[in-house]
Design a protein around this motif. Structure first.
Motif, PDB file in Angstrom:
ATOM      1  N   GLU A  81      36.039  20.908  33.550  1.00  0.00           N
ATOM      2  CA  GLU A  81      37.295  20.700  34.277  1.00  0.00           C
ATOM      3  C   GLU A  81      37.193  21.211  35.712  1.00  0.00           C
ATOM      4  OE1 GLU A  81      39.951  22.751  31.698  1.00  0.00           O
ATOM      5  OE2 GLU A  81      40.217  21.040  30.331  1.00  0.00           O
ATOM      6  N   LEU A  82      36.549  22.374  35.900  1.00  0.00           N
ATOM      7  CA  LEU A  82      36.388  22.924  37.249  1.00  0.00           C
ATOM      8  C   LEU A  82      35.458  22.055  38.089  1.00  0.00           C
ATOM      9  CD1 LEU A  82      36.080  26.744  36.460  1.00  0.00           C
ATOM     10  CD2 LEU A  82      37.989  25.595  37.594  1.00  0.00           C
ATOM     11  N   PHE A  83      34.405  21.529  37.463  1.00  0.00           N
ATOM     12  CA  PHE A  83      33.487  20.690  38.230  1.00  0.00           C
ATOM     13  C   PHE A  83      34.156  19.393  38.661  1.00  0.00           C
ATOM     14  CE2 PHE A  83      30.167  17.437  38.647  1.00  0.00           C
ATOM     15  CZ  PHE A  83      29.393  18.034  39.636  1.00  0.00           C
ATOM     16  N   LEU A  84      34.971  18.824  37.771  1.00  0.00           N
ATOM     17  CA  LEU A  84      35.676  17.599  38.120  1.00  0.00           C
ATOM     18  C   LEU A  84      36.630  17.858  39.295  1.00  0.00           C
ATOM     19  CD1 LEU A  84      35.962  14.647  37.225  1.00  0.00           C
ATOM     20  CD2 LEU A  84      37.871  15.358  35.770  1.00  0.00           C
ATOM     21  N   LYS A  85      37.137  19.077  39.388  1.00  0.00           N
ATOM     22  CA  LYS A  85      38.064  19.439  40.454  1.00  0.00           C
ATOM     23  C   LYS A  85      37.338  19.707  41.763  1.00  0.00           C
ATOM     24  CE  LYS A  85      41.481  22.993  41.707  1.00  0.00           C
ATOM     25  NZ  LYS A  85      42.183  24.227  41.231  1.00  0.00           N
ATOM     26  N   TYR A  86      36.267  20.545  41.724  1.00  0.00           N
ATOM     27  CA  TYR A  86      35.599  20.977  42.961  1.00  0.00           C
ATOM     28  C   TYR A  86      34.364  20.141  43.308  1.00  0.00           C
ATOM     29  CZ  TYR A  86      38.502  25.172  42.502  1.00  0.00           C
ATOM     30  OH  TYR A  86      39.556  26.041  42.403  1.00  0.00           O
ATOM     31  N   LYS A  87      33.742  19.564  42.280  1.00  0.00           N
ATOM     32  CA  LYS A  87      32.520  18.758  42.470  1.00  0.00           C
ATOM     33  C   LYS A  87      31.374  19.549  43.097  1.00  0.00           C
ATOM     34  CE  LYS A  87      35.036  14.400  42.895  1.00  0.00           C
ATOM     35  NZ  LYS A  87      36.333  15.006  42.458  1.00  0.00           N
ATOM     36  N   ARG A  88      31.374  20.852  42.901  1.00  0.00           N
ATOM     37  CA  ARG A  88      30.323  21.743  43.405  1.00  0.00           C
ATOM     38  C   ARG A  88      29.965  22.758  42.312  1.00  0.00           C
ATOM     39  NH1 ARG A  88      30.184  18.316  46.471  1.00  0.00           N
ATOM     40  NH2 ARG A  88      30.219  18.317  48.769  1.00  0.00           N
ATOM     41  N   LYS A  89      28.722  22.753  41.900  1.00  0.00           N
ATOM     42  CA  LYS A  89      28.292  23.654  40.824  1.00  0.00           C
ATOM     43  C   LYS A  89      28.403  25.127  41.237  1.00  0.00           C
ATOM     44  CE  LYS A  89      24.378  21.339  40.445  1.00  0.00           C
ATOM     45  NZ  LYS A  89      24.674  20.045  41.096  1.00  0.00           N
ATOM     46  N   LYS A  90      28.062  25.411  42.487  1.00  0.00           N
ATOM     47  CA  LYS A  90      28.139  26.795  42.972  1.00  0.00           C
ATOM     48  C   LYS A  90      29.587  27.278  42.979  1.00  0.00           C
ATOM     49  CE  LYS A  90      26.285  30.476  44.969  1.00  0.00           C
ATOM     50  NZ  LYS A  90      27.475  31.317  45.088  1.00  0.00           N
ATOM     51  N   THR A  91      30.517  26.401  43.362  1.00  0.00           N
ATOM     52  CA  THR A  91      31.935  26.768  43.365  1.00  0.00           C
ATOM     53  C   THR A  91      32.422  27.037  41.950  1.00  0.00           C
ATOM     54  OG1 THR A  91      32.266  25.360  45.303  1.00  0.00           O
ATOM     55  CG2 THR A  91      34.238  26.032  44.097  1.00  0.00           C
ATOM     56  N   VAL A  92      31.969  26.207  40.997  1.00  0.00           N
ATOM     57  CA  VAL A  92      32.343  26.412  39.595  1.00  0.00           C
ATOM     58  C   VAL A  92      31.857  27.780  39.116  1.00  0.00           C
ATOM     59  CG1 VAL A  92      32.004  25.606  37.228  1.00  0.00           C
ATOM     60  CG2 VAL A  92      32.377  23.954  39.065  1.00  0.00           C
ATOM     61  N   ALA A  93      30.606  28.124  39.448  1.00  0.00           N
ATOM     62  CA  ALA A  93      30.048  29.414  39.036  1.00  0.00           C
ATOM     63  C   ALA A  93      30.853  30.570  39.630  1.00  0.00           C
ATOM     64  CB  ALA A  93      28.582  29.506  39.468  1.00  0.00           C
ATOM     65  N   ASP A  94      31.218  30.452  40.912  1.00  0.00           N
ATOM     66  CA  ASP A  94      32.006  31.514  41.557  1.00  0.00           C
ATOM     67  C   ASP A  94      33.378  31.655  40.915  1.00  0.00           C
ATOM     68  OD1 ASP A  94      29.917  31.952  43.263  1.00  0.00           O
ATOM     69  OD2 ASP A  94      30.725  30.744  44.911  1.00  0.00           O
ATOM     70  N   GLU A  95      34.022  30.523  40.595  1.00  0.00           N
ATOM     71  CA  GLU A  95      35.338  30.552  39.975  1.00  0.00           C
ATOM     72  C   GLU A  95      35.276  31.240  38.610  1.00  0.00           C
ATOM     73  OE1 GLU A  95      38.667  29.176  40.618  1.00  0.00           O
ATOM     74  OE2 GLU A  95      37.880  29.548  42.625  1.00  0.00           O
ATOM     75  N   LEU A  96      34.263  30.898  37.810  1.00  0.00           N
ATOM     76  CA  LEU A  96      34.112  31.520  36.490  1.00  0.00           C
ATOM     77  C   LEU A  96      33.915  33.028  36.606  1.00  0.00           C
ATOM     78  CD1 LEU A  96      31.752  28.873  34.821  1.00  0.00           C
ATOM     79  CD2 LEU A  96      34.153  29.300  34.229  1.00  0.00           C
TER      80      LEU A  96
END
Length: 511
Positions: free
Chosen positions: A208-223
């Motif tokens: 869900e986060l990747f679909l929102k941000y489309k950036r793997k690094k951003t997803v990792a930071d959010e988690l």
């Protein structure tokens, strides 16, 4: 190796020197002596084997630093022998970079140990020299040995792995554990894959986060900011996120039997026709998984568009005299950013081409060389056979005389009269045989290596413009070690220069 120097005098500049130099420090080597009690009874003394190896080393201008003695030791298992451990320690520390022995069976009779020795030597960039089999891995022909050994070792490892993994397809279809950890978001319950209620929501959140941000690094930071951690208790990374996103288990289709885990810890992928897909409990719907992977595919295509293939023949071999590797930038010129030295790629290609005529042979040269080598080898082998037969007969005569003396059939005076000449001749033969054998070893190995290089380079100078780029590049990689460009000279160091025919190794060209 022979010294080879070439001087070119420039027409426009005052003087331009191009030197080709093949003088190198002496290679440090060891000698491996393993002669069983049975071999010694046949007259194969350790001294004979050592002498033969030393003479071969002398012919190659190598420095013998160590001799490893395993007299009267069985070849079934030598890896744990103190001398073998000392030898391997010397190899790993660079004290020696090659090991000479009379034949492969002298190194190890056990195939498994022979493969282990060869793999260690190959890994440490060290050479194995087996005189009987004419194998010298410091030569181009000899390096084929490592290729064959690697294939044998790979086959043996795959046999082990295949036995271990033979039951994988059946177990996968049953949904049973295949070993290792369950994918993130899942766990094994009675060896059956089920959803892990604690991890599954986090795994769904990744998509869900990747679909929102489309950036793997951003997803990792959010988690990480949300306080989530991996199973190991460390923060998520873009690599971890990528693995989770790509794994199709989350949409209810699990890929199994797609890779091999070798005994040395490496992972290789099997052919796709061997892959299997089995059903698994789904954590997300298929549409979400497909959309996330579509986005990643598009990003990968944009990021890794194939660049133009290198068209520079000597790329990777050209260095500046300061030690920096030179690359071709705009304008087709090799340049050193540090020293500002440059040379057009076309110019250095032409210089390289002009030198092929100097150190490669024509068909006539090669044919003459082959005939001379064959004749030389046959003559020396015939002489070796004669002397070996004489040595065997001499030993038998000496043994018979001893038995006659012990049985009282011969007086002491007669014994000395007949035995002493035989003893003196045996001393001569013991000195001659290893020297002659070493000469044959050297010629055979040099001949094989010269043939390997030169068969693909007959009349290369004239054919060069017609040869496809890929084949030219292969030849360059075989015969070239390094090209160093200075302000006033160019130094071409050859990886291999066969010292055959009447080529004195020097020539001079006026431009």
């Amino acid at each position: 190796m022979i010294p080879f120097s070439l001087y070119l005098y420039g027409a426009e500049s005052s003087q331009t020197f191009i030197k080709i130099d093949k003088m190198e420090p002496k290679k440090p080597v060891g000698i491996w002596i393993r002669v069983s009690t049975e071999d010694q009874a046949k007259g194969e003394s350790p001294e004979h084997h050592e002498r033969r190896a030393r003479l071969y080393a002398e012919s190659k201008v190598w420095d013998v630093r160590e001799v490893y003695h395993l007299e009267a030791v069985s070849g079934k298992a030598v890896m744990e022998h103190p001398e073998a451990k000392r030898m391997l320690k010397d190899i790993r520390e660079g004290h020696i970079t090659g090991l000479i022995f009379s034949k492969l069976a002298r190194l190890a009779r056990n195939t498994k140990e022979l493969l282990e020795f060869a793999e260690i030597f190959n890994k440490e960039n060290a050479d194995l020299i087996s005189l009987h089999e004419s194998i010298d891995t410091s030569t181009p022909a000899g390096r084929l040995f490592y290729t064959m050994i690697a294939a044998m070792a790979q086959w043996e490892r795959e046999e082990i792995v295949s036995r271990i993994t033979a039951s994988i397809p059946i177990r996968a279809k049953m949904g049973k554990s295949l070993g290792g950890l369950a994918p993130y978001g899942y766990k094994y319950d009675d060896k059956t894959l089920v959803i892990d209620e604690k991890e599954a929501p986090v795994r769904k959140l990744v998509y869900e986060l990747f679909l929102k941000y489309k950036r793997k690094k951003t997803v990792a930071d959010e988690l990480t900011q949300m306080g989530y951690r991996t199973r190991k208790g460390v923060p998520f990374t873009d690599s971890t996120v990528t693995v989770i996103l790509r794994d199709s288990t989350a949409k209810g289709i699990r890929r199994v039997n797609y890779n091999n885990h070798t005994p040395d810890g490496k992972r290789t992928f099997k052919p796709e026709n061997e892959w299997m897909y089995v059903q698994s409990p789904a954590i997300i719907d298929e549409e979400l998984w497909n959309e996330c992977n579509r986005i990643m595919d598009e990003q990968k295509e944009k990021l890794h568009k194939p660049g133009p293939r290198s068209v520079y023949l000597l790329g990777g071999f050209v260095h500046c005299s300061c030690g920096t590797k030179m690359y071709v930038y705009h304008g087709g010129t090799y340049k050193c950013k540090a020293c500002k030295i440059g040379i057009p790629a076309n110019d250095i290609d032409e210089i390289y081409h002009s030198q092929l005529k100097t150190f490669l042979l024509t068909d006539t040269d090669l044919t003459t060389y082959e005939k001379n080598q064959d004749k030389d080898i046959k003559e020396k082998e015939q002489l070796l056979g004669v002397l070996t037969e004489e040595a065997v007969k001499n030993r038998k005569r000496m043994s018979d005389l001893v038995n006659m003396r012990l049985n009282g059939e011969m007086t002491k005076e007669n014994f000395i009269l007949h035995h002493k000449p035989l003893e003196e001749r045996m001393q001569q033969l013991d000195a001659q045989l290893p020297e002659l054998q070493a000469s044959v070893d050297f010629i055979k190995i040099q001949y094989l290596s010269s043939e390997t290089v030169l068969q693909g380079a007959k009349d290369l100078y004239h054919q060069w413009p017609l040869i496809p780029f890929e084949e030219k590049r292969s030849i360059v990689e075989i015969i070239t070690d390094k090209i160093t460009v200075g302000k006033e000279d160019i130094n071409i160091k050859l990886a291999y220069l066969p010292s055959i025919s009447g080529n004195p190794g020097k020539s001079q060209i006026n431009l």
